[in-house]
Design a protein around this motif. Structure first.
Motif, mmCIF file in Angstrom:
data_model
loop_
_atom_site.group_PDB
_atom_site.id
_atom_site.type_symbol
_atom_site.label_atom_id
_atom_site.label_comp_id
_atom_site.label_asym_id
_atom_site.label_seq_id
_atom_site.Cartn_x
_atom_site.Cartn_y
_atom_site.Cartn_z
ATOM 1 N N VAL B 19 0.854 -1.180 0.000
ATOM 2 C CA VAL B 19 0.000 0.000 0.000
ATOM 3 C C VAL B 19 0.897 1.239 0.000
ATOM 4 O O VAL B 19 1.942 1.250 0.652
ATOM 5 C CB VAL B 19 -0.914 -0.009 1.245
ATOM 6 N N ARG B 219 -9.509 3.228 3.094
ATOM 7 C CA ARG B 219 -8.291 2.559 3.521
ATOM 8 C C ARG B 219 -8.083 1.330 2.652
ATOM 9 O O ARG B 219 -9.044 0.624 2.326
ATOM 10 C CB ARG B 219 -8.489 2.114 4.979
ATOM 11 N N MET B 220 -6.828 1.098 2.263
ATOM 12 C CA MET B 220 -6.485 -0.171 1.621
ATOM 13 C C MET B 220 -5.529 -0.895 2.559
ATOM 14 O O MET B 220 -4.631 -0.264 3.118
ATOM 15 C CB MET B 220 -5.834 0.068 0.267
ATOM 16 N N PHE B 221 -5.753 -2.161 2.757
ATOM 17 C CA PHE B 221 -4.898 -2.885 3.708
ATOM 18 C C PHE B 221 -4.819 -4.350 3.345
ATOM 19 O O PHE B 221 -5.714 -4.897 2.689
ATOM 20 C CB PHE B 221 -5.429 -2.713 5.138
ATOM 21 N N LYS B 222 -3.729 -4.979 3.783
ATOM 22 C CA LYS B 222 -3.623 -6.420 3.574
ATOM 23 C C LYS B 222 -4.590 -7.101 4.535
ATOM 24 O O LYS B 222 -4.619 -6.745 5.713
ATOM 25 C CB LYS B 222 -2.196 -6.893 3.850
ATOM 26 N N PRO B 223 -5.384 -8.036 4.045
ATOM 27 C CA PRO B 223 -6.354 -8.678 4.935
ATOM 28 C C PRO B 223 -5.623 -9.265 6.137
ATOM 29 O O PRO B 223 -4.567 -9.879 5.970
ATOM 30 C CB PRO B 223 -6.961 -9.793 4.084
ATOM 31 N N GLU B 224 -6.182 -9.026 7.324
ATOM 32 C CA GLU B 224 -5.553 -9.618 8.496
ATOM 33 C C GLU B 224 -5.617 -11.125 8.305
ATOM 34 O O GLU B 224 -6.687 -11.666 8.046
ATOM 35 C CB GLU B 224 -6.306 -9.248 9.777
#
Ligand code: FAD
Lengths: 309, 251
Positions: B19, B219-224
């Motif tokens: 990101v 928000r962009m995020f790596k999936p937990e």
């Protein structure tokens, strides 16, 4: 403001698809008036176990089977007439044909690949499940295309929804005409009844290498299944495909070999009792669903495993 | 049949995705791009249909990362015309991209538009369906077969479990192609180079691409990671022994 939520019901061959109940359950959780929209011909009985407050039913011969043009036209008209602020539709083969049409015709923001929804925030899974994105809609007016299997089905079942019928728009002169449904040809093996599936993906590289995974499946007395690209390449028949456009499987043991775990694949296998994933990419989404993970090269691990059994 | 195939470059998922500093989009700096795999299928189906029944194939794309190479590769595979749409900066939403394609298509002559059924970045919906609605044309997605039938087309759409719905449709129509009849053809680099020299790249401007306000990215995020997977390490031999025990226990 109190929500008015449309849930677009999906059915095929006289059967309500699970995604319908999943969305109704989610809509109830969001809160507000939940209205399931059902289109069909003589299909009112399909609404018997919808857990929504209301069912809006439209009956027309042209709506008997899904038709992208007729369904889109009808749903757009209902959206104009009832002005829901939230529309939930499946991110499915049918839903894809509806969601964008409603977005353009009703000027509603659309968020696809939705794995979660609240009254104003939608979470999507993008990049084959490698990234999540949360999107916000300040005025709480949006359409979300929901990934199948994201929510519980039971929460959407119930009885006593009041049924209101609505007229179809003029559906004469459609440019698309439904002809028929064609069932897939039966295969040599039924992967939905196997205890053990060795499932192979694009990591296997070429058709000749299938020998390696077949040997493992044979040793385990199981069958070989696969991700979609293997079937599209014609290395295995369609009846071996696991996932959204393939079959849903629930074996005791599912060994995913060189499969990344795209949402369309996960849909078909996430309920397996024990999932083992072999993939050299430690960030592959398949590991979020696996019980055991291996990041070694499949060409080393699979033959070694076959030998050990 | 004259067929238009919009194509798009997408991040290659083999690469590690990060990101950027805004926290809202991908860090594109080190990304490798490739043609959306479903666009490859759309192009293949278009070329096969042209080979069956005559007509032309036009590949069209928005200007952007490595797009010239992708368009010339389409020409090398057999596209008659390649068109680049300029004037769209940054990463447009699919609503905006669809509007740009709709504007360009208004001055082209076509019977069919084949898009890839989806791409890995369709946050605001699939391009083909949006394009169809901006053009006011009918649309069918998840298509696995197209053939010419009378003055229209016979279209096969795929549902879960491999069930196929068959439709007859009038042209012009937009079809979201899931899979071509054949594996998309491969074209050697030398042939792409030749196409670069012999093919004229046409250019069009995007025009007005204003669309209704979309949902805003927060928000962009790596999936937990659910963290449920027990990762096995060691040599291939050691891992194989552990796996063998696990599997025997479950059966
Ligand atoms: C409408 C629609 C329906 C779909 N339906 C389905 C469906 O039913 N089923 C389905 O599966 N897909 C379906 N898809 C396709 C889906 O989006 C993905 O493209 C597909 O699942 C990817 O398959 P894959 O994991 O085999 O390939 P990839 O995503 O290319 O993954 C290959 C993996 O192999 C790993 N790998 C490479 N080399 C090695 C090695 N030597 N050792 C170990 N690992 C290695 C890589 O790290 C990578 O993660 C559908 C798509 C659409 C648009």
């Amino acid at each position: 403001m109190s929500n008015k939520i449309f849930v677009i019901a999906e059915h095929l061959n006289g059967q309500v698809e699970d995604i319908t109940y999943e969305m109704i359950g989610k809509a109830k959780e969001i809160g507000g008036e939940v209205i399931t929209v059902l289109l069909g011909s003589g299909a009112q009985n399909l609404a018997a176990d919808f857990g929504s407050d209301k069912v809006l039913y439209v009956d027309d011969a042209q709506l008997a089977n899904f038709n992208p043009e007729a369904y889109c036209k009808t749903i757009v008209q209902l959206c104009h007439a009832h002005a829901p602020n939230i529309v939930l539709v499946g991110n499915t083969s049918q839903g894809m044909d509806i969601a964008a049409g409603v977005s353009v015709a009703c000027d509603m923001p659309l968020v696809a690949y939705a794995s979660d929804v609240t009254a104003d925030t939608i979470t999507s899974q993008l990049y084959g499940g490698k990234m999540s994105v949360s999107s916000h809609v300040a005025d709480g007016r949006f359409i979300a295309a929901i990934l199948a299997g994201a929510f519980d089905t039971e929460a959407g079942k119930g009885s006593g929804a009041s049924i209101e019928t609505a007229d179809a728009p003029d559906l004469t002169g459609l440019k698309i005409q439904f002809k028929q449904l064609v069932a897939p040809e039966g295969g040599d093996v039924d992967i939905t009844t196997q205890d053990v599936l060795v499932s192979v993906g694009r990591g296997i590289q070429n058709e000749d290498n299938l020998e390696i995974v077949q040997a493992l499946a044979d040793k385990l007395g199981g069958a070989l299944s696969s991700s979609r690209p293997i079937v599209d390449s014609k290395w295995l028949p369609k009846t071996r495909q696991v996932g959204k456009s393939g079959l849903k499987v629930k074996p005791k043991v599912y060994i995913a070999v060189g499969i990344s775990g795209a949402p369309e694949h996960i849909e078909g296998m996430k309920d397996a009792e024990c999932i083992i994933a072999i993939n050299t990419d430690p960030n592959a989404p398949i590991f979020d669903y696996a019980h055991y993970g291996v990041t070694e090269d499949l060409f080393d691990v699979v033959p070694a495993l076959t030998d050990k059994l | 049949m004259n067929i238009i195939v919009p194509i798009k470059q997408v991040p290659d998922l083999v690469e590690e995705l990060e990101v950027d500093s805004s926290g809202k989009s991908l860090d594109r700096e080190w990304l490798k791009f490739k043609v959306n795999e479903f666009d490859d299928h759309a192009l293949e189906e278009a070329l096969l249909l042209k080979e069956d029944t005559g007509g032309t194939v036009t590949a069209i794309a928005l200007d952007g990362d490595d797009i010239d190479k992708a368009l010339f590769a389409a020409a090398a595979k057999g596209a008659d015309r390649v068109v680049k749409i300029t004037g769209v900066d940054g990463a447009p939403t699919n609503h905006q991209a669809a509007k740009a394609f709709a504007n360009a298509l208004s001055s082209l002559d076509y019977d069919l538009v084949f898009t890839g059924v989806q791409s890995v970045e369709d946050r605001d919906g699939q391009l083909g369906v949006l394009l169809a609605h901006y053009l006011n044309l009918p649309h069918i997605s998840v298509v696995t077969g197209v053939s010419v039938s009378g003055s229209g087309v016979n279209v096969q759409k795929e549902y879960g479990g491999g069930v196929i719905a068959e439709f007859e449709a009038a042209t012009p129509i937009v079809l979201g192609i899931q899979a071509a009849r054949e594996t998309p053809r491969y074209v050697p680099v030398a042939k792409v180079r030749r196409a670069m020299r012999s093919t004229e790249m046409e250019e069009m401007t995007a025009g007005d691409i204003s669309v209704g306000a979309g949902a805003e990215i927060q928000r962009m995020f790596k999936p937990e990671s659910s963290g449920s997977a027990e990762m096995l390490s060691g040599s291939a031999e050691e891992i194989a022994s552990t796996l063998a025990d696990i599997i025997k226990n479950k059966m």
